[in-house]
Write an enzyme that holds these catalytic residues in place. Structure first.
Site, PDB file in Angstrom:
ATOM      1  N   VAL A   1       0.837  -1.193   0.000  1.00  0.00           N
ATOM      2  CA  VAL A   1       0.000   0.000   0.000  1.00  0.00           C
ATOM      3  C   VAL A   1       0.877   1.250   0.000  1.00  0.00           C
ATOM      4  O   VAL A   1       0.749   2.123  -0.859  1.00  0.00           O
ATOM      5  CB  VAL A   1      -0.957  -0.036   1.223  1.00  0.00           C
ATOM      6  CG1 VAL A   1      -1.750   1.253   1.318  1.00  0.00           C
ATOM      7  CG2 VAL A   1      -1.889  -1.234   1.127  1.00  0.00           C
TER       8      VAL A   1
ATOM      9  N   THR B   1      -6.026  -1.069   6.797  1.00  0.00           N
ATOM     10  CA  THR B   1      -7.383  -1.531   7.104  1.00  0.00           C
ATOM     11  C   THR B   1      -7.544  -1.579   8.626  1.00  0.00           C
ATOM     12  O   THR B   1      -6.683  -2.131   9.325  1.00  0.00           O
ATOM     13  CB  THR B   1      -7.609  -2.929   6.488  1.00  0.00           C
ATOM     14  OG1 THR B   1      -7.343  -2.837   5.086  1.00  0.00           O
ATOM     15  CG2 THR B   1      -9.032  -3.409   6.703  1.00  0.00           C
TER      16      THR B   1
ATOM     17  N   GLU C   1      -2.518  -7.125  -4.513  1.00  0.00           N
ATOM     18  CA  GLU C   1      -1.067  -7.359  -4.545  1.00  0.00           C
ATOM     19  C   GLU C   1      -0.679  -7.789  -5.960  1.00  0.00           C
ATOM     20  O   GLU C   1      -1.373  -8.583  -6.578  1.00  0.00           O
ATOM     21  CB  GLU C   1      -0.673  -8.449  -3.541  1.00  0.00           C
ATOM     22  CG  GLU C   1      -0.743  -7.956  -2.128  1.00  0.00           C
ATOM     23  CD  GLU C   1      -0.163  -8.938  -1.107  1.00  0.00           C
ATOM     24  OE1 GLU C   1       0.474  -9.929  -1.487  1.00  0.00           O
ATOM     25  OE2 GLU C   1      -0.372  -8.679   0.089  1.00  0.00           O
TER      26      GLU C   1
ATOM     27  N   ASP D   1      -9.557  -9.827   7.310  1.00  0.00           N
ATOM     28  CA  ASP D   1     -10.640  -8.840   7.248  1.00  0.00           C
ATOM     29  C   ASP D   1     -12.010  -9.481   7.518  1.00  0.00           C
ATOM     30  O   ASP D   1     -12.881  -8.855   8.132  1.00  0.00           O
ATOM     31  CB  ASP D   1     -10.625  -8.109   5.888  1.00  0.00           C
ATOM     32  CG  ASP D   1      -9.370  -7.229   5.732  1.00  0.00           C
ATOM     33  OD1 ASP D   1      -8.539  -7.189   6.658  1.00  0.00           O
ATOM     34  OD2 ASP D   1      -9.218  -6.582   4.669  1.00  0.00           O
TER      35      ASP D   1
ATOM     36  N   CYS E   1      -5.043 -10.241   3.215  1.00  0.00           N
ATOM     37  CA  CYS E   1      -6.223  -9.455   3.622  1.00  0.00           C
ATOM     38  C   CYS E   1      -7.504 -10.253   3.870  1.00  0.00           C
ATOM     39  O   CYS E   1      -8.170 -10.026   4.887  1.00  0.00           O
ATOM     40  CB  CYS E   1      -6.484  -8.363   2.598  1.00  0.00           C
ATOM     41  SG  CYS E   1      -5.152  -7.128   2.584  1.00  0.00           S
TER      42      CYS E   1
ATOM     43  N   ASN F   1     -14.452 -16.793  -9.203  1.00  0.00           N
ATOM     44  CA  ASN F   1     -15.217 -18.048  -9.250  1.00  0.00           C
ATOM     45  C   ASN F   1     -14.336 -19.269  -9.493  1.00  0.00           C
ATOM     46  O   ASN F   1     -14.840 -20.360  -9.702  1.00  0.00           O
ATOM     47  CB  ASN F   1     -16.307 -17.964 -10.335  1.00  0.00           C
ATOM     48  CG  ASN F   1     -15.718 -17.937 -11.736  1.00  0.00           C
ATOM     49  OD1 ASN F   1     -14.509 -17.871 -11.911  1.00  0.00           O
ATOM     50  ND2 ASN F   1     -16.582 -17.995 -12.736  1.00  0.00           N
TER      51      ASN F   1
ATOM     52  N   ARG G   1       2.170 -14.928   2.836  1.00  0.00           N
ATOM     53  CA  ARG G   1       1.296 -14.614   3.963  1.00  0.00           C
ATOM     54  C   ARG G   1      -0.058 -15.325   3.845  1.00  0.00           C
ATOM     55  O   ARG G   1      -0.771 -15.154   2.867  1.00  0.00           O
ATOM     56  CB  ARG G   1       1.036 -13.110   4.034  1.00  0.00           C
ATOM     57  CG  ARG G   1       2.275 -12.285   4.084  1.00  0.00           C
ATOM     58  CD  ARG G   1       1.969 -10.854   4.412  1.00  0.00           C
ATOM     59  NE  ARG G   1       1.634  -9.996   3.301  1.00  0.00           N
ATOM     60  CZ  ARG G   1       1.687  -8.673   3.346  1.00  0.00           C
ATOM     61  NH1 ARG G   1       2.046  -8.064   4.442  1.00  0.00           N
ATOM     62  NH2 ARG G   1       1.367  -7.934   2.311  1.00  0.00           N
TER      63      ARG G   1
ATOM     64  N   ASN H   1     -14.103  -6.720   1.262  1.00  0.00           N
ATOM     65  CA  ASN H   1     -13.256  -7.916   1.276  1.00  0.00           C
ATOM     66  C   ASN H   1     -14.036  -9.156   1.704  1.00  0.00           C
ATOM     67  O   ASN H   1     -13.778 -10.255   1.219  1.00  0.00           O
ATOM     68  CB  ASN H   1     -12.042  -7.699   2.184  1.00  0.00           C
ATOM     69  CG  ASN H   1     -10.872  -7.127   1.391  1.00  0.00           C
ATOM     70  OD1 ASN H   1     -10.991  -6.910   0.185  1.00  0.00           O
ATOM     71  ND2 ASN H   1      -9.750  -6.883   2.047  1.00  0.00           N
TER      72      ASN H   1
ATOM     73  N   LYS I   1     -14.603  -1.100   3.684  1.00  0.00           N
ATOM     74  CA  LYS I   1     -13.433  -1.953   3.424  1.00  0.00           C
ATOM     75  C   LYS I   1     -13.704  -3.396   3.872  1.00  0.00           C
ATOM     76  O   LYS I   1     -13.459  -4.349   3.125  1.00  0.00           O
ATOM     77  CB  LYS I   1     -12.202  -1.376   4.149  1.00  0.00           C
ATOM     78  CG  LYS I   1     -10.942  -2.199   4.011  1.00  0.00           C
ATOM     79  CD  LYS I   1     -10.457  -2.290   2.578  1.00  0.00           C
ATOM     80  CE  LYS I   1      -9.426  -3.393   2.421  1.00  0.00           C
ATOM     81  NZ  LYS I   1      -9.052  -3.659   1.046  1.00  0.00           N
TER      82      LYS I   1
END
Ligand SMILES: NC(=O)c1ccc[n+]([C@@H]2O[C@H](COP(=O)([O-])OP(=O)(O)OC[C@H]3O[C@@H](n4cnc5c(N)ncnc54)[C@H](O)[C@@H]3O)[C@@H](O)[C@H]2O)c1
Length: 391
Positions: free
Chosen positions: A15, A122, A149, A260, A256, A246, A317, A204, A200
């Site tokens: 970010v 976030t 990303e 999130d 994230c 999909n 991650r 997500n 946000k």
């Protein structure tokens, strides 16, 4: 007239880097990161993040972008602080760990109290309100970041929308900052802080819901011996449903979506809900299902082809394959890994191979969350749910 002259961005991850690099087209930008290697890379016009477009911006703007390992050089010389710091999920507290953000805000408050702060990290719903009552003397605004990303520059050049959790004059100036960068003409929303924070987490969580939905469709089809690809193609031909997010996988993952969704669930607190908790649970069930399906094949040695979440990622991650790895190892299966991003010889007790051919020869079954041409000569050994070749 320009809105700001000197801007400091704190945190040189996906970010912070993309924002700093793009803002440095028009402004003098300082970027601060405790990771000295990232500071060194930026100051030599190299990117610490994987992004196909960043290098050209770094080179053309180098006179206006400078990196530092701490905040001191920026105090008294900045018109706006932008915080792009980690907010990792803390499983003990069942909430985001916002301590890095809070410590940084406190440092700015002590050393540069008149300078406004924009948070791009976030945050949990209610964070801005909490921090404003703790430090009423500082101006602090939240604007969620929606980049992907590996596409950070592209997404900031073509934002789907700009959301600012405030309606003040400062909020307008901040939105202009991001409109200036944009090549498109994004719609701007000026919302209450809690609304922007919610946007946000709900965005997500919706993406995670879609991944979980098509993964659950895939578990169902696998169980009944049906062709998932044909079902999804026909379902998604309805324009109301569409094709995005999909492609079945081992579960949603990356930095994230897992954190999130959990944070949104925590924010529901005493509010009745069924769907948000189900999104979190569905990812666990999917990994259980995939691990059981793998175990039915009685593999001697399972090879993990890449620990990254998807092609083009430069970090591992919270990738979903790690959840599968943990489950099959717990059942006593030998697991080996091929991951060029890792320099150590072991990953959680599993041998890391650097030679792809030896890795393929040593594996009786190879797990690939996403297919790759590296594996095209070993298709009989591959276990993947990647049906559409998309991330
Ligand atoms: N990665 C994404 O795709 C994405 C998208 C939208 C929003 N976000 C959110 O934005 C925030 C940052 O995400 P990211 O992916 O850029 O994170 P990141 O982990 O890639 O980068 C964070 C950077 O902050 C640095 N840092 C840590 N503590 C510091 C300190 N005290 N002072 C200065 N620097 C420090 C780290 O060294 C790291 O370089 C998170 O809240 C994340 O949820 C991420």
């Amino acid at each position: 007239m320009k809105n700001f002259s000197n801007i400091s961005v704190i945190g040189a991850g996906y970010v912070g880097n993309s924002i700093a690099v793009l803002l440095s087209q028009n402004y003098n930008v300082s970027i601060i990161d405790i990771d000295e290697e990232k500071v060194r890379l930026i100051n030599s016009s190299n990117s610490p993040i994987n992004d196909p477009l960043i290098k050209e911006f770094l080179e053309s703007n180098k006179s206006r972008l400078i990196a530092y390992p701490n905040l001191e050089p920026t105090f008294g010389k900045t018109d706006l602080y932008i915080l792009a710091l980690p907010t990792n999920y803390d499983p003990k507290g069942n909430y985001f760990d916002t301590s890095i953000l809070e410590d940084t805000i406190d440092q700015i408050r002590i050393n540069d109290p008149k300078i406004p702060i924009l948070i791009k990290s976030t945050i949990p719903v209610g964070f801005i309100s909490k921090i404003r009552s703790k430090f009423p003397e500082i101006q602090i605004i939240f604007s969620p970041e929606f980049l992907r990303e590996g596409h950070a520059i592209e997404d900031n050049l073509n934002p789907s929308r700009i959301v600012i959790g405030d309606n003040s004059n400062l909020a307008k100036r901040i939105s202009e900052l991001f409109e200036e960068i944009a090549l498109n003409d994004p719609i701007c929303f000026f919302l209450a802080p809690e609304e922007a924070e919610s946007v946000k987490l709900f965005s997500n969580s919706y993406l995670a819901l879609r991944v979980a939905y098509f993964n659950e469709l895939d578990s169902y089809a696998l169980n009944l011996g049906l062709d998932t690809e044909k079902i999804i193609s026909a379902v998604c031909s309805d324009p109301r449903i569409g094709r995005g997010y999909n492609n079945p996988s081992f579960g949603y993952g990356g930095y994230c979506l897992p954190k999130d969704t959990k944070q949104l669930l925590a924010n529901y607190n005493s509010v009745p809900q069924n769907i948000i908790g189900a999104i979190v649970d569905a990812n666990v069930s999917r990994k259980d299902y995939i691990a059981d399906d793998i175990m039915k094949k009685n593999p001697d040695c399972v090879g993990i082809y890449r620990l990254i979440m998807k092609e083009g990622s430069d970090n591992i991650r919270s990738s979903s394959v790690q959840g599968i790895m943990k489950r099959i190892k717990a059942k006593g299966v030998r697991v080996i890994v091929y991951e060029p991003l890792i320099t150590q010889s072991q990953f959680y007790g599993s041998e890391v191979f650097t030679n792809l051919e030896k890795f393929k020869d040593s594996s009786s079954l190879i797990l690939a969350n996403r297919m790759h041409e590296d594996l095209s000569d070993t298709t009989e050994k591959i276990y993947t749910r990647d049906l559409f070749g998309e991330s």
